[in-house]
Design a protein around this motif. Sequence first.
Motif, mmCIF file in Angstrom:
data_model
loop_
_atom_site.group_PDB
_atom_site.id
_atom_site.type_symbol
_atom_site.label_atom_id
_atom_site.label_comp_id
_atom_site.label_asym_id
_atom_site.label_seq_id
_atom_site.Cartn_x
_atom_site.Cartn_y
_atom_site.Cartn_z
ATOM 1 N N GLY A 174 0.624 -1.388 0.046
ATOM 2 C CA GLY A 174 -0.223 -0.060 -0.282
ATOM 3 C C GLY A 174 0.772 1.535 0.108
ATOM 4 O O GLY A 174 2.292 1.371 -0.805
ATOM 5 N N PHE A 175 0.410 2.326 0.416
ATOM 6 C CA PHE A 175 0.738 3.802 0.336
ATOM 7 C C PHE A 175 0.519 4.558 1.491
ATOM 8 O O PHE A 175 -0.372 4.350 1.960
ATOM 9 N N ASN A 176 1.289 5.363 1.753
ATOM 10 C CA ASN A 176 1.223 6.414 3.560
ATOM 11 C C ASN A 176 0.244 7.752 2.970
ATOM 12 O O ASN A 176 -0.346 7.588 1.718
ATOM 13 N N ARG A 177 0.466 8.614 3.799
ATOM 14 C CA ARG A 177 -0.439 9.592 3.763
ATOM 15 C C ARG A 177 0.307 10.642 2.430
ATOM 16 O O ARG A 177 -0.704 11.136 2.204
ATOM 17 N N THR A 178 1.417 9.928 2.539
ATOM 18 C CA THR A 178 2.484 11.156 1.748
ATOM 19 C C THR A 178 2.692 10.912 0.453
ATOM 20 O O THR A 178 3.307 10.941 -0.309
ATOM 21 N N GLY A 179 1.849 9.644 0.254
ATOM 22 C CA GLY A 179 1.294 8.774 -1.367
ATOM 23 C C GLY A 179 2.830 7.836 -1.121
ATOM 24 O O GLY A 179 3.509 8.168 -2.605
ATOM 25 N N GLU A 180 3.865 7.172 -0.201
ATOM 26 C CA GLU A 180 4.611 6.145 -0.708
ATOM 27 C C GLU A 180 4.852 5.322 -0.555
ATOM 28 O O GLU A 180 4.048 5.029 0.436
ATOM 29 N N PHE A 181 5.007 4.240 -1.119
ATOM 30 C CA PHE A 181 4.840 2.975 -1.162
ATOM 31 C C PHE A 181 5.043 2.672 0.532
ATOM 32 O O PHE A 181 6.333 3.490 0.608
ATOM 33 N N VAL A 182 4.384 1.070 0.820
ATOM 34 C CA VAL A 182 4.816 0.961 2.077
ATOM 35 C C VAL A 182 4.212 -0.164 2.886
ATOM 36 O O VAL A 182 3.717 -0.808 1.931
ATOM 37 N N ASN A 183 5.422 -1.152 2.850
ATOM 38 C CA ASN A 183 4.308 -3.050 2.995
ATOM 39 C C ASN A 183 4.109 -3.056 4.327
ATOM 40 O O ASN A 183 5.384 -2.620 5.496
ATOM 41 N N ARG A 184 3.111 -2.927 4.736
ATOM 42 C CA ARG A 184 2.369 -2.343 6.018
ATOM 43 C C ARG A 184 2.236 -4.366 6.256
ATOM 44 O O ARG A 184 1.259 -5.488 5.838
ATOM 45 N N LYS A 185 3.452 -4.945 6.783
ATOM 46 C CA LYS A 185 3.659 -6.349 7.334
ATOM 47 C C LYS A 185 2.282 -6.712 8.516
ATOM 48 O O LYS A 185 2.086 -7.566 8.340
ATOM 49 N N PHE A 186 1.029 -5.431 9.141
ATOM 50 C CA PHE A 186 0.529 -5.854 10.012
ATOM 51 C C PHE A 186 -0.686 -6.076 9.682
ATOM 52 O O PHE A 186 -1.541 -6.402 9.878
ATOM 53 N N PHE A 187 -0.798 -5.848 8.181
ATOM 54 C CA PHE A 187 -1.584 -6.539 7.268
ATOM 55 C C PHE A 187 -1.659 -7.808 6.004
ATOM 56 O O PHE A 187 -2.120 -8.466 5.414
ATOM 57 N N HIS A 188 -0.492 -8.172 6.378
ATOM 58 C CA HIS A 188 0.074 -8.703 5.248
ATOM 59 C C HIS A 188 -0.244 -10.638 5.873
ATOM 60 O O HIS A 188 -0.036 -10.988 6.780
ATOM 61 N N ASP A 189 -1.155 -11.005 4.987
ATOM 62 C CA ASP A 189 -1.024 -12.466 5.088
ATOM 63 C C ASP A 189 0.277 -13.563 4.952
ATOM 64 O O ASP A 189 0.692 -13.885 3.954
ATOM 65 N N ASP A 190 1.415 -14.157 6.214
ATOM 66 C CA ASP A 190 2.089 -14.506 6.129
ATOM 67 C C ASP A 190 2.121 -16.137 6.400
ATOM 68 O O ASP A 190 3.080 -17.231 7.004
#
Length: 459
Positions: free
Chosen positions: A196-212
């Motif tokens: 996904g991306f954060n509020r400033t429009g930068e890519f973030v890999n949001r590990k707490f949303f990731h299905d591991d």
Amino acid sequence: MSNSKQVKHLWVRAGFGMRFEDFNEYGNSSINHVVKHLLKGESTSTAISTVPNNNDYEALIKGDIMARKMFLQNQKQQEKDLNLAWINQMSATDAPLLEKMTFFWHNHFACRTNNAQFAQQLNNIQRSNALGNFRTLLFQVAESPAMLQFLNNQQNQKGHPNENFARELMELFTIGRGNYTETDIKESARAFTGYGFNRTGEFVNRKFFHDDGIKTFMGKTGNFTGEDIMNMILERKETAHFISNKLYKYFVNENPDPEHVNAMANVFYKADYEIKPLLEYIFTADWFYDDKNTGNLIKSPIELLVGLNRQFYISYKQADVLLQFQHVLGQVLFYPPNVAGWPGGKNWIDSSSLMYRLKIPSILLNSGLIDFNGKADPEDEAYIAAVRNQQQMVATRVQAVPDWNKFFQYVPKSMGKTAIAQFMLEPKPGNTLINSINQATDIKTMVIELVSTPEYQLC
């Protein structure tokens, strides 16, 4: 191979038409020399920076009413500015193949976003990798806010997978239909949870949303991430074939030759998805210069407009007319009809658009007037309606200024009317057209007549 006819064909396909200026410099060069020159385009690559890099998107997300209002007011203007910046760059560039390939990736990774900053970022990703490596390009597109937003991966979370990005990744961007299963889509979507991306429009890999959890994809099992999925897709030679087939239709012929496409796929796959070796193979292949592959492609609206701008060094007193032309002809930069992009080919031609396509060259070269009745995009019906209500005002703004002195400066003095016609048209002009142009009172009149013919719509 070294004859000027082949050089012209190469230049037309690898760019947006050939000018007399280009022909004078490269017309007598070998094909290999011209190909090497065209492939150097990335050394002159210029990122577009029309849209400022700011945090307006953060204010929009937070729901700040005033900031949101200002953002929306600025957005349409930024979209226009970005569109015109790119069409101007294509029209003026010294690296035509680089921009032609950026245009190819723009349609391959078709994307719509209401955030001009995101659109500009994706465009620059496509440009910086246009002649580079497809793997790098794919990875960067997959992390771009524009694409993540467009295909809803921002909502792709563990326990609630969204399959949009995973599906289009395989169907349209890489391996193509028939080479994956619905289960592959579902498991791939799980792997991309958290992208996904954060509020400033930068890519973030949001590990707490990731299905591991353990996933099974294309016969392999593991705790796969999005990168793992893309690498496994690229391991399949079908991906190299899918991209090669699409490039064949873009540069060579709408009806792909299976043998030639297979050979292209071999080159692409063995080069680990480096794009330059593939293009060099295409442009130095004997079959690229076959008569059946010459003058047989219909120019897209953007190719038509950019080609005219380049050929006649056109400037505009009111640049917005270029936006109007795009609407009328059915191709607006940054606004593909859907994630599959513009279908191209004969789809460009219908009774309405053909009339405009034949009129536009003479209008631009004669500073003429035209009434706009564009093809309404579902999201732009209000825009088109407004244009229709202001036809008279719009018509007075069609003011293009071709630089005829510069155009004639490069036309060889020894070149007769027939030779000029043969240079400016890719299909061989028929006897009727030759007779007509030979009756023209002067070269300028003849040239305007040439670019107003159906033959000029082909490349």
